[in-house]
Design a protein around this motif. Structure first.
Motif, mmCIF file in Angstrom:
data_model
loop_
_atom_site.group_PDB
_atom_site.id
_atom_site.type_symbol
_atom_site.label_atom_id
_atom_site.label_comp_id
_atom_site.label_asym_id
_atom_site.label_seq_id
_atom_site.Cartn_x
_atom_site.Cartn_y
_atom_site.Cartn_z
ATOM 1 N N UNK A 1 -1.025 12.332 0.899
ATOM 2 C CA UNK A 1 -2.063 11.388 0.461
ATOM 3 C C UNK A 1 -1.531 9.955 0.583
ATOM 4 N N UNK A 2 -0.301 9.749 0.151
ATOM 5 C CA UNK A 2 0.300 8.407 0.201
ATOM 6 C C UNK A 2 0.629 8.013 1.645
ATOM 7 N N UNK A 3 1.243 8.925 2.381
ATOM 8 C CA UNK A 3 1.665 8.613 3.759
ATOM 9 C C UNK A 3 0.462 8.238 4.627
ATOM 10 N N UNK A 4 -0.658 8.919 4.416
ATOM 11 C CA UNK A 4 -1.882 8.626 5.175
ATOM 12 C C UNK A 4 -2.326 7.175 4.936
ATOM 13 N N UNK A 5 -2.070 6.697 3.744
ATOM 14 C CA UNK A 5 -2.531 5.353 3.373
ATOM 15 C C UNK A 5 -1.567 4.246 3.776
ATOM 16 N N UNK A 6 -0.278 4.539 3.785
ATOM 17 C CA UNK A 6 0.702 3.453 3.992
ATOM 18 C C UNK A 6 1.439 3.508 5.318
ATOM 19 N N UNK A 7 1.137 4.474 6.200
ATOM 20 C CA UNK A 7 1.909 4.555 7.467
ATOM 21 C C UNK A 7 1.905 3.181 8.147
ATOM 22 N N UNK A 8 2.948 2.862 8.920
ATOM 23 C CA UNK A 8 3.180 1.484 9.380
ATOM 24 C C UNK A 8 2.018 0.798 10.101
ATOM 25 N N UNK A 9 1.125 1.546 10.753
ATOM 26 C CA UNK A 9 0.052 0.848 11.472
ATOM 27 C C UNK A 9 -1.124 0.466 10.560
ATOM 28 N N UNK A 10 -1.127 0.946 9.320
ATOM 29 C CA UNK A 10 -2.190 0.541 8.377
ATOM 30 C C UNK A 10 -2.003 -0.941 8.045
ATOM 31 N N UNK A 11 -3.065 -1.711 8.244
ATOM 32 C CA UNK A 11 -2.939 -3.155 8.047
ATOM 33 C C UNK A 11 -4.230 -3.678 7.409
ATOM 34 N N UNK A 12 -4.190 -3.919 6.122
ATOM 35 C CA UNK A 12 -5.354 -4.489 5.433
ATOM 36 C C UNK A 12 -4.846 -5.277 4.233
ATOM 37 N N UNK A 13 -5.708 -6.121 3.721
ATOM 38 C CA UNK A 13 -5.316 -6.960 2.589
ATOM 39 C C UNK A 13 -4.931 -6.058 1.402
ATOM 40 N N UNK A 14 -3.743 -6.255 0.880
ATOM 41 C CA UNK A 14 -3.302 -5.463 -0.266
ATOM 42 C C UNK A 14 -2.288 -4.383 0.090
ATOM 43 N N UNK A 15 -2.102 -4.128 1.396
ATOM 44 C CA UNK A 15 -1.208 -3.021 1.791
ATOM 45 C C UNK A 15 0.249 -3.270 1.375
#
Ligand SMILES: Nc1ncnc2c1ncn2[C@@H]1O[C@H](COP(=O)(O)OP(=O)(O)O)[C@@H](O)[C@H]1O
Length: 203
Positions: A138-152
């Protein structure tokens, strides 16, 4: 003993390579890249937490197995799936790739590890009862390196403080996002958030 370890490492490697091929075949390039990134991120978190890194890698690789299916196909497969899917989840077809993936990974790939299947099944809506491997996916899906949004960046820092803090930051972010965009929210995410808020403050 050394031979046993070598054969174990060989089996894991073959398993990984075969699974990477399967995922590459069934997902568009960007989604395949995301799946690889989730696998690597999950592996790192599992290592830090003392969990089986190979299981975390496989679960990460497989979590979006059903992402390429149409709305119609997802609804059809969700209805015959062996997983319980409540009415709220059924009514938001974007959520169905998770339980459908858990169903298909077992049926088509013969993966019957209950922790891997649970991690795939709950990777989108979450559940307050998730085991540690599911929490990691659940966490890895949200924070993997290509995720880029305000608050990451803040969310990544919270994950560094511990998985519980990571879950709280992620669920808060999802709930806020859906409220701000006037979207229906599946209640599991709120239940997950409340459970982890209590865990942190009852410590
Ligand atoms: N609790 C929830 N309630 C309703 N929709 C949600 C919830 N959690 C996630 N979603 C939505 O479900 C969709 C799929 O989420 P996810 O599997 O995390 O997709 P992705 O990997 O493409 O970001 C997204 O549109 C997301 O906003």
């Amino acid at each position: 003993m050394i031979l046993k370890i070598r054969s174990y490492i060989w089996r894991i490697k073959v398993n990984r390579e075969k699974t990477i091929e399967v995922i590459k075949e069934c997902l568009p390039a960007a989604r395949f890249k995301h799946s690889l990134a989730v696998a690597v991120t999950a592996e790192k978190l599992a290592w830090k937490e003392g969990l089986a890194v190979d299981k975390a890698y496989l679960a990460g690789l497989l979590h979006d197995y059903a992402k390429g299916y149409s709305e119609e196909e997802l609804k059809r497969l969700a209805r015959i799936s062996s997983w319980y899917i409540d009415q709220e989840e059924m009514s938001i077809y974007q959520l169905l790739h998770a339980p459908v993936a858990a169903y298909l990974v077992e049926k088509e790939l013969g993966i019957d590890d209950s922790q891997i299947l649970e991690a795939i099944r709950y990777h989108t809506i979450g559940s307050p009862d998730m085991g540690k491997l599911a929490v990691i996916i659940y966490i890895a899906d949200f924070i993997e390196p290509s995720r880029d949004f305000s608050g990451i960046d803040k969310i990544r820092k919270e994950v560094d403080q511990g998985l519980d803090y990571g879950i709280l930051a992620i669920t808060n972010h999802i709930l806020r996002y859906h409220l701000d965009h006037n979207r229906v929210i599946h209640p599991n995410t709120l239940a997950l958030r409340n459970a982890y808020l209590r865990r942190i403050y009852d410590e």
